[in-house]
Design a protein around this motif. Structure first.
Motif, PDB file in Angstrom:
ATOM      1  N   GLU A  56     -13.572  66.050 138.488  1.00 53.66           N
ATOM      2  CA  GLU A  56     -12.858  65.050 137.707  1.00 53.66           C
ATOM      3  C   GLU A  56     -13.094  63.664 138.286  1.00 53.66           C
ATOM      4  O   GLU A  56     -13.438  63.514 139.450  1.00 53.66           O
ATOM      5  CB  GLU A  56     -11.393  65.469 137.649  1.00 53.66           C
ATOM      6  N   HIS A  57     -12.933  62.666 137.435  1.00 50.86           N
ATOM      7  CA  HIS A  57     -13.087  61.273 137.851  1.00 50.86           C
ATOM      8  C   HIS A  57     -12.005  60.455 137.165  1.00 50.86           C
ATOM      9  O   HIS A  57     -11.762  60.617 135.967  1.00 50.86           O
ATOM     10  CB  HIS A  57     -14.463  60.733 137.449  1.00 50.86           C
ATOM     11  N   LYS A  76     -17.562  53.703 129.432  1.00 47.43           N
ATOM     12  CA  LYS A  76     -16.855  53.726 130.717  1.00 47.43           C
ATOM     13  C   LYS A  76     -17.689  54.435 131.779  1.00 47.43           C
ATOM     14  O   LYS A  76     -17.746  53.991 132.923  1.00 47.43           O
ATOM     15  CB  LYS A  76     -15.492  54.409 130.584  1.00 47.43           C
ATOM     16  N   CYS A  77     -18.328  55.523 131.401  1.00 46.51           N
ATOM     17  CA  CYS A  77     -19.158  56.259 132.358  1.00 46.51           C
ATOM     18  C   CYS A  77     -20.328  55.404 132.831  1.00 46.51           C
ATOM     19  O   CYS A  77     -20.598  55.334 134.029  1.00 46.51           O
ATOM     20  CB  CYS A  77     -19.671  57.557 131.740  1.00 46.51           C
ATOM     21  N   SER A  78     -21.021  54.753 131.910  1.00 44.66           N
ATOM     22  CA  SER A  78     -22.169  53.940 132.323  1.00 44.66           C
ATOM     23  C   SER A  78     -21.736  52.715 133.119  1.00 44.66           C
ATOM     24  O   SER A  78     -22.461  52.245 133.990  1.00 44.66           O
ATOM     25  CB  SER A  78     -23.020  53.540 131.119  1.00 44.66           C
ATOM     26  N   LEU A 132     -19.561  54.835 136.663  1.00 46.33           N
ATOM     27  CA  LEU A 132     -20.172  55.909 137.452  1.00 46.33           C
ATOM     28  C   LEU A 132     -21.515  55.422 137.971  1.00 46.33           C
ATOM     29  O   LEU A 132     -22.399  55.087 137.193  1.00 46.33           O
ATOM     30  CB  LEU A 132     -20.342  57.175 136.622  1.00 46.33           C
ATOM     31  N   GLU A 133     -21.655  55.417 139.268  1.00 44.06           N
ATOM     32  CA  GLU A 133     -22.856  54.894 139.900  1.00 44.06           C
ATOM     33  C   GLU A 133     -24.088  55.696 139.473  1.00 44.06           C
ATOM     34  O   GLU A 133     -24.154  56.909 139.653  1.00 44.06           O
ATOM     35  CB  GLU A 133     -22.687  54.979 141.416  1.00 44.06           C
ATOM     36  N   ASP A 134     -25.078  54.998 138.918  1.00 48.26           N
ATOM     37  CA  ASP A 134     -26.350  55.613 138.496  1.00 48.26           C
ATOM     38  C   ASP A 134     -26.140  56.847 137.630  1.00 48.26           C
ATOM     39  O   ASP A 134     -26.785  57.875 137.830  1.00 48.26           O
ATOM     40  CB  ASP A 134     -27.199  55.997 139.712  1.00 48.26           C
ATOM     41  N   TRP A 151     -23.270  63.115 134.627  1.00 43.52           N
ATOM     42  CA  TRP A 151     -22.055  63.402 135.379  1.00 43.52           C
ATOM     43  C   TRP A 151     -21.658  64.871 135.193  1.00 43.52           C
ATOM     44  O   TRP A 151     -21.303  65.548 136.150  1.00 43.52           O
ATOM     45  CB  TRP A 151     -20.920  62.473 134.938  1.00 43.52           C
ATOM     46  N   CYS A 152     -21.745  65.365 133.953  1.00 40.81           N
ATOM     47  CA  CYS A 152     -21.409  66.769 133.688  1.00 40.81           C
ATOM     48  C   CYS A 152     -22.324  67.704 134.470  1.00 40.81           C
ATOM     49  O   CYS A 152     -21.864  68.670 135.086  1.00 40.81           O
ATOM     50  CB  CYS A 152     -21.493  67.070 132.193  1.00 40.81           C
TER      51      CYS A 152
END
Length: 161
Positions: A6-7, A75-77, A80-82, A88-89
C-alpha cells in the motif's frame, strides 16, 4: 512477515493491492498474477497479467470507477518515484513473492561485487527459523543473509542482482 502492499499519498489518499495470487508455473516473460486494487479502502479494480510478456490489465470493478483512473494515474506518476500505476502493481506482486521466499528459504548474497543470490532450503521445512539463518551465516560468514535484513533493504539487494 506480512508486507503491506500500500501507498499513502501526500493528500491522504491511499492505494493498496490485496488478495495477490501469483503463479510461478504460468509466468513466462512476466509474472503471472491476479490481485484486487483498492483506493481509500474501496475495491475499484482487478489487476492481472497472464505472464506472457504483455502489460498488466487493470479492469474497473464497477463502471463508475473508470473516472477515478485518470486521477489515480496522475497521482501515481507525480508521487511514485520512477513509477506509474501498472509498474507499482507489478512491484507489489514482486515484493509479495519475495516475502514468501524469505519465509520458506534462507537467501544470501555471495560476497563480492558480482555475488549471486543463493537460496538454501531444507526438506520438510515450511518456515525458516533464526537457527536456519545462523547455520547459513556460519557456513558463509562473508555473505549477506537477506533474511537477517530489514525487508526493504533485503528486497533492494535481491532486486538489484
Amino acid at each position: 512477515m506480512t508486507i503491506k502492499s500500500e501507498h499513502t499519498f501526500e493528500c491522504g489518499d491511499s492505494i493498496a493491492l490485496k488478495a495477490i495470487q501469483y503463479s510461478a508455473r504460468w509466468s513466462e516473460e512476466t509474472m503471472c498474477f491476479k490481485a484486487n486494487l483498492y483506493w481509500n479502502n474501496k475495491k475499484i479494480a482487478y489487476v492481472e497479467n497472464q505472464g506472457r510478456g504483455g502489460e498488466n490489465r487493470i479492469t474497473p470493478a464497477m463502471p463508475e470507477h473508470r473516472k477515478l483512473f485518470s486521477e489515480i494515474e496522475k497521482k501515481c506518476s507525480d508521487e511514485l518515484e520512477d513509477s506509474d500505476l501498472s509498474f507499482w502493481c507489478t512491484e507489489q506482486v514482486a515484493k509479495s513473492v519475495f516475502a514468501k521466499q524469505l519465509k520458506m528459504r534462507v537467501l544470501f548474497k555471495e560476497a563480492g561485487e558480482k555475488g549471486q543470490i543463493i537460496e538454501v532450503s531444507w526438506k520438510g521445512v515450511k518456515k525458516v527459523t533464526s537457527e536456519h539463518v545462523e547455520r547459513v551465516r556460519k557456513q558463509h560468514p562473508d555473505a549477506t543473509v537477506l533474511n537477517a535484513l530489514d525487508f526493504e533493504e533485503a528486497y533492494k539487494v535481491f532486486s538489484t542482482i
